[in-house]
Design a protein around this motif. Structure first.
Motif, PDB file in Angstrom:
ATOM      1  N   LEU A  92       9.395 -28.551  -9.849  1.00 55.83           N
ATOM      2  CA  LEU A  92       8.486 -29.335 -10.691  1.00 55.83           C
ATOM      3  C   LEU A  92       8.091 -28.575 -11.952  1.00 55.83           C
ATOM      4  CD1 LEU A  92       6.066 -31.019  -8.100  1.00 55.83           C
ATOM      5  CD2 LEU A  92       7.773 -32.147  -9.541  1.00 55.83           C
ATOM      6  N   LEU A  93       8.063 -27.245 -11.843  1.00 55.98           N
ATOM      7  CA  LEU A  93       7.703 -26.431 -13.016  1.00 55.98           C
ATOM      8  C   LEU A  93       8.721 -26.579 -14.139  1.00 55.98           C
ATOM      9  CD1 LEU A  93       6.436 -23.135 -11.322  1.00 55.98           C
ATOM     10  CD2 LEU A  93       5.059 -24.832 -12.556  1.00 55.98           C
ATOM     11  N   LYS A  94       9.945 -27.043 -13.783  1.00 56.15           N
ATOM     12  CA  LYS A  94      10.980 -27.247 -14.805  1.00 56.15           C
ATOM     13  C   LYS A  94      10.844 -28.593 -15.522  1.00 56.15           C
ATOM     14  CE  LYS A  94      14.442 -24.450 -12.373  1.00 56.15           C
ATOM     15  NZ  LYS A  94      15.809 -24.457 -11.760  1.00 56.15           N
ATOM     16  N   THR A  95       9.916 -29.422 -15.022  1.00 57.16           N
ATOM     17  CA  THR A  95       9.709 -30.729 -15.641  1.00 57.16           C
ATOM     18  C   THR A  95       9.198 -30.548 -17.072  1.00 57.16           C
ATOM     19  OG1 THR A  95       9.127 -31.650 -13.476  1.00 57.16           O
ATOM     20  CG2 THR A  95       8.549 -32.961 -15.421  1.00 57.16           C
ATOM     21  N   PRO A  96       9.831 -31.220 -18.027  1.00 55.94           N
ATOM     22  CA  PRO A  96       9.405 -31.058 -19.429  1.00 55.94           C
ATOM     23  C   PRO A  96       8.031 -31.680 -19.686  1.00 55.94           C
ATOM     24  CG  PRO A  96      11.106 -32.763 -19.239  1.00 55.94           C
ATOM     25  CD  PRO A  96      11.001 -32.108 -17.897  1.00 55.94           C
ATOM     26  N   ASN A  97       7.360 -31.167 -20.696  1.00 54.77           N
ATOM     27  CA  ASN A  97       6.072 -31.691 -21.182  1.00 54.77           C
ATOM     28  C   ASN A  97       4.960 -31.652 -20.140  1.00 54.77           C
ATOM     29  OD1 ASN A  97       7.396 -32.358 -23.670  1.00 54.77           O
ATOM     30  ND2 ASN A  97       8.113 -34.282 -22.742  1.00 54.77           N
ATOM     31  N   LEU A  98       4.965 -30.624 -19.293  1.00 60.33           N
ATOM     32  CA  LEU A  98       3.869 -30.465 -18.339  1.00 60.33           C
ATOM     33  C   LEU A  98       2.619 -29.987 -19.059  1.00 60.33           C
ATOM     34  CD1 LEU A  98       5.579 -28.705 -15.277  1.00 60.33           C
ATOM     35  CD2 LEU A  98       4.722 -31.053 -15.354  1.00 60.33           C
ATOM     36  N   THR A  99       1.479 -30.513 -18.648  1.00 63.39           N
ATOM     37  CA  THR A  99       0.227 -30.050 -19.235  1.00 63.39           C
ATOM     38  C   THR A  99      -0.177 -28.729 -18.580  1.00 63.39           C
ATOM     39  OG1 THR A  99      -1.152 -31.190 -17.596  1.00 63.39           O
ATOM     40  CG2 THR A  99      -0.487 -32.461 -19.552  1.00 63.39           C
ATOM     41  N   ASP A 100      -1.100 -28.046 -19.203  1.00 64.41           N
ATOM     42  CA  ASP A 100      -1.575 -26.769 -18.642  1.00 64.41           C
ATOM     43  C   ASP A 100      -2.207 -26.977 -17.267  1.00 64.41           C
ATOM     44  OD1 ASP A 100      -0.671 -25.483 -20.868  1.00 64.41           O
ATOM     45  OD2 ASP A 100      -2.642 -25.398 -21.858  1.00 64.41           O
ATOM     46  N   ASN A 101      -2.965 -28.070 -17.136  1.00 59.40           N
ATOM     47  CA  ASN A 101      -3.611 -28.343 -15.839  1.00 59.40           C
ATOM     48  C   ASN A 101      -2.568 -28.587 -14.745  1.00 59.40           C
ATOM     49  OD1 ASN A 101      -6.199 -28.103 -16.856  1.00 59.40           O
ATOM     50  ND2 ASN A 101      -6.395 -30.286 -17.336  1.00 59.40           N
ATOM     51  N   GLU A 102      -1.485 -29.301 -15.081  1.00 59.61           N
ATOM     52  CA  GLU A 102      -0.425 -29.578 -14.111  1.00 59.61           C
ATOM     53  C   GLU A 102       0.274 -28.284 -13.693  1.00 59.61           C
ATOM     54  OE1 GLU A 102       0.975 -34.127 -15.262  1.00 59.61           O
ATOM     55  OE2 GLU A 102       1.776 -32.422 -16.395  1.00 59.61           O
ATOM     56  N   ILE A 103       0.512 -27.413 -14.664  1.00 60.08           N
ATOM     57  CA  ILE A 103       1.147 -26.129 -14.360  1.00 60.08           C
ATOM     58  C   ILE A 103       0.252 -25.297 -13.445  1.00 60.08           C
ATOM     59  CG2 ILE A 103       1.900 -23.921 -15.345  1.00 60.08           C
ATOM     60  CD1 ILE A 103       2.800 -25.483 -17.832  1.00 60.08           C
ATOM     61  N   VAL A 104      -1.058 -25.285 -13.751  1.00 58.87           N
ATOM     62  CA  VAL A 104      -2.000 -24.532 -12.920  1.00 58.87           C
ATOM     63  C   VAL A 104      -2.032 -25.103 -11.500  1.00 58.87           C
ATOM     64  CG1 VAL A 104      -4.450 -24.010 -12.550  1.00 58.87           C
ATOM     65  CG2 VAL A 104      -3.450 -23.770 -14.826  1.00 58.87           C
ATOM     66  N   GLU A 105      -2.026 -26.442 -11.395  1.00 58.53           N
ATOM     67  CA  GLU A 105      -2.068 -27.089 -10.079  1.00 58.53           C
ATOM     68  C   GLU A 105      -0.810 -26.777  -9.266  1.00 58.53           C
ATOM     69  OE1 GLU A 105      -2.424 -31.552  -8.067  1.00 58.53           O
ATOM     70  OE2 GLU A 105      -2.538 -31.304 -10.254  1.00 58.53           O
ATOM     71  N   ILE A 106       0.369 -26.902  -9.913  1.00 56.97           N
ATOM     72  CA  ILE A 106       1.635 -26.637  -9.214  1.00 56.97           C
ATOM     73  C   ILE A 106       1.718 -25.172  -8.800  1.00 56.97           C
ATOM     74  CG2 ILE A 106       4.146 -26.574  -9.460  1.00 56.97           C
ATOM     75  CD1 ILE A 106       3.865 -28.982 -11.384  1.00 56.97           C
ATOM     76  N   THR A 107       1.329 -24.290  -9.714  1.00 57.24           N
ATOM     77  CA  THR A 107       1.358 -22.850  -9.414  1.00 57.24           C
ATOM     78  C   THR A 107       0.413 -22.522  -8.260  1.00 57.24           C
ATOM     79  OG1 THR A 107       1.801 -22.374 -11.757  1.00 57.24           O
ATOM     80  CG2 THR A 107       1.074 -20.546 -10.376  1.00 57.24           C
ATOM     81  N   GLY A 108      -0.767 -23.150  -8.269  1.00 51.92           N
ATOM     82  CA  GLY A 108      -1.720 -22.945  -7.172  1.00 51.92           C
ATOM     83  C   GLY A 108      -1.154 -23.402  -5.836  1.00 51.92           C
ATOM     84  N   ASN A 109      -0.439 -24.539  -5.861  1.00 49.93           N
ATOM     85  CA  ASN A 109       0.200 -25.035  -4.632  1.00 49.93           C
ATOM     86  C   ASN A 109       1.225 -24.036  -4.106  1.00 49.93           C
ATOM     87  OD1 ASN A 109      -1.253 -27.412  -4.596  1.00 49.93           O
ATOM     88  ND2 ASN A 109       0.293 -28.571  -5.738  1.00 49.93           N
ATOM     89  N   ILE A 110       2.017 -23.497  -5.029  1.00 50.90           N
ATOM     90  CA  ILE A 110       3.053 -22.531  -4.635  1.00 50.90           C
ATOM     91  C   ILE A 110       2.427 -21.288  -4.011  1.00 50.90           C
ATOM     92  CG2 ILE A 110       4.844 -20.970  -5.505  1.00 50.90           C
ATOM     93  CD1 ILE A 110       5.521 -23.110  -7.602  1.00 50.90           C
ATOM     94  N   ILE A 111       1.378 -20.777  -4.656  1.00 49.28           N
ATOM     95  CA  ILE A 111       0.710 -19.571  -4.157  1.00 49.28           C
ATOM     96  C   ILE A 111       0.079 -19.829  -2.787  1.00 49.28           C
ATOM     97  CG2 ILE A 111      -1.203 -17.958  -4.550  1.00 49.28           C
ATOM     98  CD1 ILE A 111      -0.675 -18.310  -7.574  1.00 49.28           C
ATOM     99  N   GLY A 112      -0.603 -20.988  -2.660  1.00 48.41           N
ATOM    100  CA  GLY A 112      -1.277 -21.305  -1.402  1.00 48.41           C
ATOM    101  C   GLY A 112      -0.305 -21.487  -0.242  1.00 48.41           C
ATOM    102  N   ILE A 113       0.775 -22.225  -0.484  1.00 45.96           N
ATOM    103  CA  ILE A 113       1.746 -22.484   0.581  1.00 45.96           C
ATOM    104  C   ILE A 113       2.513 -21.210   0.932  1.00 45.96           C
ATOM    105  CG2 ILE A 113       3.816 -23.798   1.220  1.00 45.96           C
ATOM    106  CD1 ILE A 113       2.744 -26.023  -0.661  1.00 45.96           C
ATOM    107  N   THR A 114       2.800 -20.382  -0.085  1.00 43.14           N
ATOM    108  CA  THR A 114       3.474 -19.102   0.171  1.00 43.14           C
ATOM    109  C   THR A 114       2.603 -18.209   1.052  1.00 43.14           C
ATOM    110  OG1 THR A 114       4.611 -19.206  -1.967  1.00 43.14           O
ATOM    111  CG2 THR A 114       4.522 -17.067  -0.886  1.00 43.14           C
ATOM    112  N   ALA A 115       1.304 -18.199   0.781  1.00 48.44           N
ATOM    113  CA  ALA A 115       0.378 -17.401   1.603  1.00 48.44           C
ATOM    114  C   ALA A 115       0.381 -17.890   3.052  1.00 48.44           C
ATOM    115  CB  ALA A 115      -1.031 -17.473   1.018  1.00 48.44           C
ATOM    116  N   LYS A 116       0.414 -19.217   3.244  1.00 50.25           N
ATOM    117  CA  LYS A 116       0.455 -19.770   4.601  1.00 50.25           C
ATOM    118  C   LYS A 116       1.768 -19.415   5.306  1.00 50.25           C
ATOM    119  CE  LYS A 116      -2.620 -23.689   3.729  1.00 50.25           C
ATOM    120  NZ  LYS A 116      -2.741 -25.177   3.654  1.00 50.25           N
ATOM    121  N   ALA A 117       2.873 -19.435   4.540  1.00 48.93           N
ATOM    122  CA  ALA A 117       4.177 -19.074   5.115  1.00 48.93           C
ATOM    123  C   ALA A 117       4.186 -17.614   5.554  1.00 48.93           C
ATOM    124  CB  ALA A 117       5.287 -19.339   4.099  1.00 48.93           C
ATOM    125  N   LEU A 118       3.574 -16.751   4.715  1.00 46.64           N
ATOM    126  CA  LEU A 118       3.491 -15.332   5.071  1.00 46.64           C
ATOM    127  C   LEU A 118       2.648 -15.131   6.330  1.00 46.64           C
ATOM    128  CD1 LEU A 118       3.030 -13.738   1.534  1.00 46.64           C
ATOM    129  CD2 LEU A 118       4.993 -13.469   3.035  1.00 46.64           C
TER     130      LEU A 118
END
Length: 261
Positions: A92-118
């Motif tokens: 999703l981060l490769k999607t063009p024209n993402l807003t800053d809020n969308e990038i922050v939300e997607i990045t937060g999801n990645i970090i949170g889910i990665t922490a749960k996987a660990l």
């Protein structure tokens, strides 16, 4: 008279000879069949030992396969699903024209889910070989396990250790840990126990573990309780320890276990 006397002597010798021959045959037959019976019993005992070893090996193999299935399921259902979500969010981060809020939300999801996987990975690794047991020994490993059971609020575990375990026996200690783990799981899952007591002490240079619970208990005469996979697993580990284990239980009387190794 002399000839008659000689004939009587000859007859007496003949009868005596026949008697001793018959006696010898009887003795030979007695020892032959006795020996045959002893050999037969030894063979039967050997067959039972071989069958017992086969049952133990089968229990080990089944336990290993069940453990592999559980790990595979955990990896597939937990780790794999989380990594799939991470992968989707990364794309999703490769999607063009993402807003800053969308990038922050997607990045937060990645970090949170990665922490749960660990965290899930650490849990699976802990189940395979508890780090505390490996680093600090059997006493610390069992103490941590008891704390985990206590934290569930379903059971109160009273643990006391009066033994200094030899650090060079880590392989043996893993078997002891798994036996205690199996007993505690059985007490909670099958016995519905609310109190478990574990005491390690050393008597006459032999380590003794007294284990008891206040659960439902079971009928000692019921063979199904002695032939289950969990019991076979315990017996196999006891054999590895060159130890002994005795169970004492009755319906609604809890379970008492005396383990020596």
């Amino acid at each position: 008279m002399t000839k008659v006397y000689e004939k009587e002597i000859v007859a007496l010798i003949l009868y005596a000879s026949i008697f001793f021959i018959i006696l010898a045959i009887v003795i030979i037959l007695f020892f032959y069949f006795s020996r045959k019976k002893i050999i037969q019993k030894e063979l039967e005992k050997k067959d039972l030992e071989i069958q017992h070893q086969r049952d133990q090996l089968r229990a080990v193999i089944i336990t290993q396969e069940e453990e592999r299935k559980r790990i595979a399921q955990d990896l597939h259902d937990d780790i794999s699903s989380k990594l799939n979500v991470v992968s989707l969010n990364s794309h999703l981060l490769k999607t063009p024209n993402l807003t800053d809020n969308e990038i922050v939300e997607i990045t937060g999801n990645i970090i949170g889910i990665t922490a749960k996987a660990l965290e899930s990975t650490r849990r699976i690794a802990h189940d395979l070989l508890p780090p505390v047991l490996d680093k600090f020994g059997l006493d610390a490993g069992i103490e941590e396990m008891c704390l985990e059971f206590n934290s569930s609020k379903a059971v109160q575990v009273n643990y006391e250790n009066r033994v200094v375990f030899n650090e060079s026996d880590k392989d043996k200690h893993l078997h002891v840990f798994r036996i205690i783990q199996e007993l505690m799981n059985n007490s909670l899952r099958h016995g519905k126990a609310t109190i478990i007591t574990i005491l390690f002490e050393e008597i006459n240079n032999q380590i003794i573990c007294n284990y008891s619970d206040n659960g439902f208990g079971f009928d000692m005469k019921d063979r199904k309780h002695q032939s289950g996979l969990g019991m076979k697993n315990i017996e196999t580990r006891i054999d590895f320890l060159n130890g002994t284990i005795l169970f004492d239980s009755a319906v609604n009387k809890g379970v008492k276990v005396l383990m020596k190794f």
